[in-house]
Scaffold this motif. Sequence first.
Motif, PDB file in Angstrom:
ATOM      1  N   ASN A   1      39.814  33.090  44.143  1.00 29.88           N
ATOM      2  CA  ASN A   1      39.946  33.853  42.896  1.00 29.88           C
ATOM      3  C   ASN A   1      38.599  34.407  42.464  1.00 29.88           C
TER       4      ASN A   1
ATOM      5  N   ASN B   1      36.787  38.578  30.629  1.00 28.15           N
ATOM      6  CA  ASN B   1      37.150  38.611  29.218  1.00 28.15           C
ATOM      7  C   ASN B   1      37.737  39.983  28.911  1.00 28.15           C
TER       8      ASN B   1
ATOM      9  N   ARG C   1      45.718  41.287  42.170  1.00 25.42           N
ATOM     10  CA  ARG C   1      45.134  40.405  41.154  1.00 25.42           C
ATOM     11  C   ARG C   1      43.613  40.328  41.292  1.00 25.42           C
ATOM     12  N   ASN C   2      43.132  40.155  42.517  1.00 24.65           N
ATOM     13  CA  ASN C   2      41.680  40.084  42.745  1.00 24.65           C
ATOM     14  C   ASN C   2      40.997  41.393  42.368  1.00 24.65           C
TER      15      ASN C   2
ATOM     16  N   ASP D   1      36.232  35.373  39.249  1.00 25.05           N
ATOM     17  CA  ASP D   1      36.092  34.827  37.902  1.00 25.05           C
ATOM     18  C   ASP D   1      37.021  35.561  36.949  1.00 25.05           C
ATOM     19  N   GLN D   2      37.533  34.824  35.970  1.00 18.30           N
ATOM     20  CA  GLN D   2      38.423  35.439  34.983  1.00 18.30           C
ATOM     21  C   GLN D   2      37.614  36.290  34.009  1.00 18.30           C
TER      22      GLN D   2
ATOM     23  N   ASP E   1      40.837  41.713  38.483  1.00 17.90           N
ATOM     24  CA  ASP E   1      39.810  40.870  37.881  1.00 17.90           C
ATOM     25  C   ASP E   1      38.406  41.373  38.191  1.00 17.90           C
TER      26      ASP E   1
END
Length: 166
Positions: free
Chosen positions: A4, A9, A61-62, A6-7, A65
């Motif tokens: 993944n 903000n 998704r990657n 990093d998430q 992000d």
Amino acid sequence: MLPNVDQPNAPESPRFALSIKAVRLAHYLDVDGIIMQLDDIEIREAREHQWAEGLSRQLGRNLRDALAIALKDIQVVNGNPSSGDALTLQLDVDEFHGRYDGYAITSGQWQLRDAQNRLLHLDSFQARKALENDGYPALVRALSLSWREVANDISTTLTQRNDLLQ
């Protein structure tokens, strides 16, 4: 699974939204097993080393992000945008596999479209990363690095071509 990113903000007051359409995969990649190219003409799907989740979803998704981290004042979402004036990013992945010479290969094309579906930018991508070790875990990590390079190249293009993001 691909590691993944990093998430990110969510931006407090985004300039606009960027919607990422489902990543389209070449037919031979849209399978459960990880793909290996055995020589200049032969490819094979791994029987025991399979993706835990569909590759298209993981890549989307990657990418979402990574772009959200790089483009801090833009709301990056997967799927249909909530805003009617959102830009749309479409990726077609032609290669995302290991190769007999110890490299992870990623290539394809991306296009940016406006809310009226007019083409704003079209570009190719290609990344090649050497595997640090033998085996499928090293291949997945190298493929992940190559995908991050693609995301970095897209965000750099979008940032440098400021006219696209207005």
